[in-house]
Design an enzyme around this catalytic site. Sequence first.
Site, PDB file in Angstrom:
ATOM      1  CG  LEU A  34      93.164 -16.478 -11.406  1.00  0.00           C
ATOM      2  CD1 LEU A  34      92.476 -16.646 -12.755  1.00  0.00           C
ATOM      3  CD2 LEU A  34      93.140 -15.001 -11.002  1.00  0.00           C
ATOM      4  CB  ILE A  77      94.565 -13.966   3.366  1.00  0.00           C
ATOM      5  CG1 ILE A  77      93.221 -14.163   2.663  1.00  0.00           C
ATOM      6  CG2 ILE A  77      95.663 -13.635   2.380  1.00  0.00           C
ATOM      7  CD1 ILE A  77      92.565 -12.854   2.280  1.00  0.00           C
ATOM      8  CE1 TYR A 142      97.680 -14.585   6.729  1.00  0.00           C
ATOM      9  CE2 TYR A 142      97.553 -13.229   8.707  1.00  0.00           C
ATOM     10  CZ  TYR A 142      97.680 -13.331   7.335  1.00  0.00           C
ATOM     11  OH  TYR A 142      97.806 -12.195   6.577  1.00  0.00           O
ATOM     12  CG  ASN A 171      92.736  -4.545  10.796  1.00  0.00           C
ATOM     13  OD1 ASN A 171      93.760  -4.807  11.439  1.00  0.00           O
ATOM     14  ND2 ASN A 171      91.608  -5.170  10.979  1.00  0.00           N
TER      15      ASN A 171
HETATM   16  N1  LIG Z   1      93.894  -7.735   4.110  1.00  0.00           N
HETATM   17  C1  LIG Z   1      94.666  -7.324   5.113  1.00  0.00           C
HETATM   18  O1  LIG Z   1      94.245  -6.511   5.950  1.00  0.00           O
HETATM   19  C2  LIG Z   1      96.088  -7.799   5.234  1.00  0.00           C
HETATM   20  C3  LIG Z   1      96.807  -7.399   6.345  1.00  0.00           C
HETATM   21  C4  LIG Z   1      98.121  -7.810   6.446  1.00  0.00           C
HETATM   22  C5  LIG Z   1      98.705  -8.579   5.465  1.00  0.00           C
HETATM   23  N2  LIG Z   1      97.983  -8.972   4.397  1.00  0.00           N
HETATM   24  C6  LIG Z   1      98.656  -9.780   3.375  1.00  0.00           C
HETATM   25  O2  LIG Z   1      98.521  -9.175   2.099  1.00  0.00           O
HETATM   26  C7  LIG Z   1      98.510 -10.188   1.083  1.00  0.00           C
HETATM   27  C8  LIG Z   1      97.310 -10.020   0.178  1.00  0.00           C
HETATM   28  O3  LIG Z   1      96.128 -10.170   0.942  1.00  0.00           O
HETATM   29  P1  LIG Z   1      94.686  -9.824   0.373  1.00  0.00           P
HETATM   30  O4  LIG Z   1      93.859  -9.385   1.520  1.00  0.00           O
HETATM   31  O5  LIG Z   1      94.797  -8.970  -0.812  1.00  0.00           O
HETATM   32  O6  LIG Z   1      94.176 -11.283  -0.049  1.00  0.00           O
HETATM   33  P2  LIG Z   1      93.569 -11.874  -1.411  1.00  0.00           P
HETATM   34  O7  LIG Z   1      93.055 -13.246  -1.099  1.00  0.00           O
HETATM   35  O8  LIG Z   1      92.625 -10.903  -2.032  1.00  0.00           O
HETATM   36  O9  LIG Z   1      94.843 -11.984  -2.334  1.00  0.00           O
HETATM   37  C9  LIG Z   1      95.680 -13.109  -2.364  1.00  0.00           C
HETATM   38  C10 LIG Z   1      95.968 -13.446  -3.810  1.00  0.00           C
HETATM   39  O10 LIG Z   1      96.897 -14.518  -3.865  1.00  0.00           O
HETATM   40  C11 LIG Z   1      96.424 -15.528  -4.739  1.00  0.00           C
HETATM   41  N3  LIG Z   1      96.942 -16.817  -4.247  1.00  0.00           N
HETATM   42  C12 LIG Z   1      96.609 -17.433  -3.086  1.00  0.00           C
HETATM   43  N4  LIG Z   1      97.290 -18.588  -2.962  1.00  0.00           N
HETATM   44  C13 LIG Z   1      98.083 -18.673  -4.067  1.00  0.00           C
HETATM   45  C14 LIG Z   1      99.014 -19.646  -4.518  1.00  0.00           C
HETATM   46  N5  LIG Z   1      99.268 -20.753  -3.813  1.00  0.00           N
HETATM   47  N6  LIG Z   1      99.654 -19.441  -5.705  1.00  0.00           N
HETATM   48  C15 LIG Z   1      99.397 -18.325  -6.445  1.00  0.00           C
HETATM   49  N7  LIG Z   1      98.514 -17.384  -6.056  1.00  0.00           N
HETATM   50  C16 LIG Z   1      97.870 -17.563  -4.889  1.00  0.00           C
HETATM   51  C17 LIG Z   1      94.922 -15.428  -4.711  1.00  0.00           C
HETATM   52  O11 LIG Z   1      94.279 -15.953  -5.857  1.00  0.00           O
HETATM   53  C18 LIG Z   1      94.733 -13.910  -4.590  1.00  0.00           C
HETATM   54  O12 LIG Z   1      94.702 -13.294  -5.855  1.00  0.00           O
HETATM   55  C19 LIG Z   1      98.558 -11.525   1.804  1.00  0.00           C
HETATM   56  O13 LIG Z   1      99.891 -11.975   1.831  1.00  0.00           O
HETATM   57  C20 LIG Z   1      98.090 -11.184   3.210  1.00  0.00           C
HETATM   58  O14 LIG Z   1      98.610 -12.073   4.157  1.00  0.00           O
HETATM   59  C21 LIG Z   1      96.677  -8.604   4.248  1.00  0.00           C
END
Ligand SMILES: NC(=O)c1ccc[n+]([C@@H]2O[C@H](COP(=O)([O-])OP(=O)(O)OC[C@H]3O[C@@H](n4cnc5c(N)ncnc54)[C@H](O)[C@@H]3O)[C@@H](O)[C@H]2O)c1
Length: 320
Positions: A34, A77, A142, A171
């Site tokens: 969280l 992220i 990253y 994205n």
């Molecule tokens: N948003 C984008 O456009 C995008 C694009 C490519 C890849 N991604 C990848 O998708 C995934 C989700 O991204 P998002 O945008 O939903 O981000 P987000 O921050 O909303 O979700 C990440 C979740 O992981 C949890 N978290 C973070 N560190 C943690 C840890 N050490 N232990 C347990 N839980 C942990 C956070 O509390 C959160 O609920 C990530 O791996 C991100 O790299 C996102």
Amino acid sequence: MMKVLVTGGCGFIASHVVDAYVDQGHEVVIVDNLSTGKMENKNKKANLYRVDICEDGVAEVFAREKPDVVNHHAAQISVPLSVEKPLLDAETNIKGTIRLLELSKEYGVKKFLFSSTGGAIYGEAERVPTDEDYPPVPASPYAISKFACEKYIQYYHKQFGLKYTILRYSNVFGPRQIPHGEAGVVAIFAEKLLNGQHPTLNHFPDEKRGMIRDYCFVKDIARASILATESQKVGIFNIGTGKGTHTIDLYRETIIALRNNGTIIPQAFDEPRRDVARAGDIRVSTLDPTKAKRDLDWEAAYDLAGGLLETIQWYSGHAA
Ligand SMILES: NC(=O)c1ccc[n+]([C@@H]2O[C@H](COP(=O)([O-])OP(=O)(O)OC[C@H]3O[C@@H](n4cnc5c(N)ncnc54)[C@H](O)[C@@H]3O)[C@@H](O)[C@H]2O)c1
């Protein structure tokens, strides 16, 4: 029915992934500390362990739950934070992933899914839309950490037979997105405009329309996880629309969606404020999703306007 362990399942993308698994009748266990995730995103039918993937507690979750599938979304992220604190980024993104791979090996997980980034991993690609064979040139800690995870996952497959699917997202945008993530521009525009603030568009001096990005709606992204879980295919897949949108067009579409939804936006905001591109900004990033269509039968169902409308409706109900 399978038992799926979703890391980061209270965050933006993975909460939609959890919803999709639950809709398919799968049992879902969430591991999330969280840090950026929210309880309000948690699907009521999923079981949450408030545990950090970098800590030993996660081993107890595997021991107790013995998941069939691991879908790994938890991550640090923020690209700027990874530049500022590369060690912290690597702790969560690289070491956290290795810990999950070790546990997946130990507990006989049948498939490991990983959310990688097509938006960052290819860098300023010469071939756009970019396909999976294009050699990644990760330009930030990253992106480097995501690429390193891909290599570890492939190693665990080769060495120990752990099946995997790596999804390289473009994205992503949609409900529940927070503004400071990898690709938060839709969230930034929507939140500012709803709060009566004038958003800023960052651009290179020679391209006033801004950057070109491949915006993919989060429900399409979540469906890719379902198809990848059901598929026997192992490999890396771009998940994006293949279409490029300039930031200025995204801005205008956002204003249209807001006005269609009844929000009053002053005419003075029809043009955004302007600022220079940030360090490390990529000019063009679009993904070729042909392989996902061919092997997973996945393609984006939402167009930008349709996705924006659902997104705006959500932000309107959640405006800070
Ligand atoms: N948003 C984008 O456009 C995008 C694009 C490519 C890849 N991604 C990848 O998708 C995934 C989700 O991204 P998002 O945008 O939903 O981000 P987000 O921050 O909303 O979700 C990440 C979740 O992981 C949890 N978290 C973070 N560190 C943690 C840890 N050490 N232990 C347990 N839980 C942990 C956070 O509390 C959160 O609920 C990530 O791996 C991100 O790299 C996102």
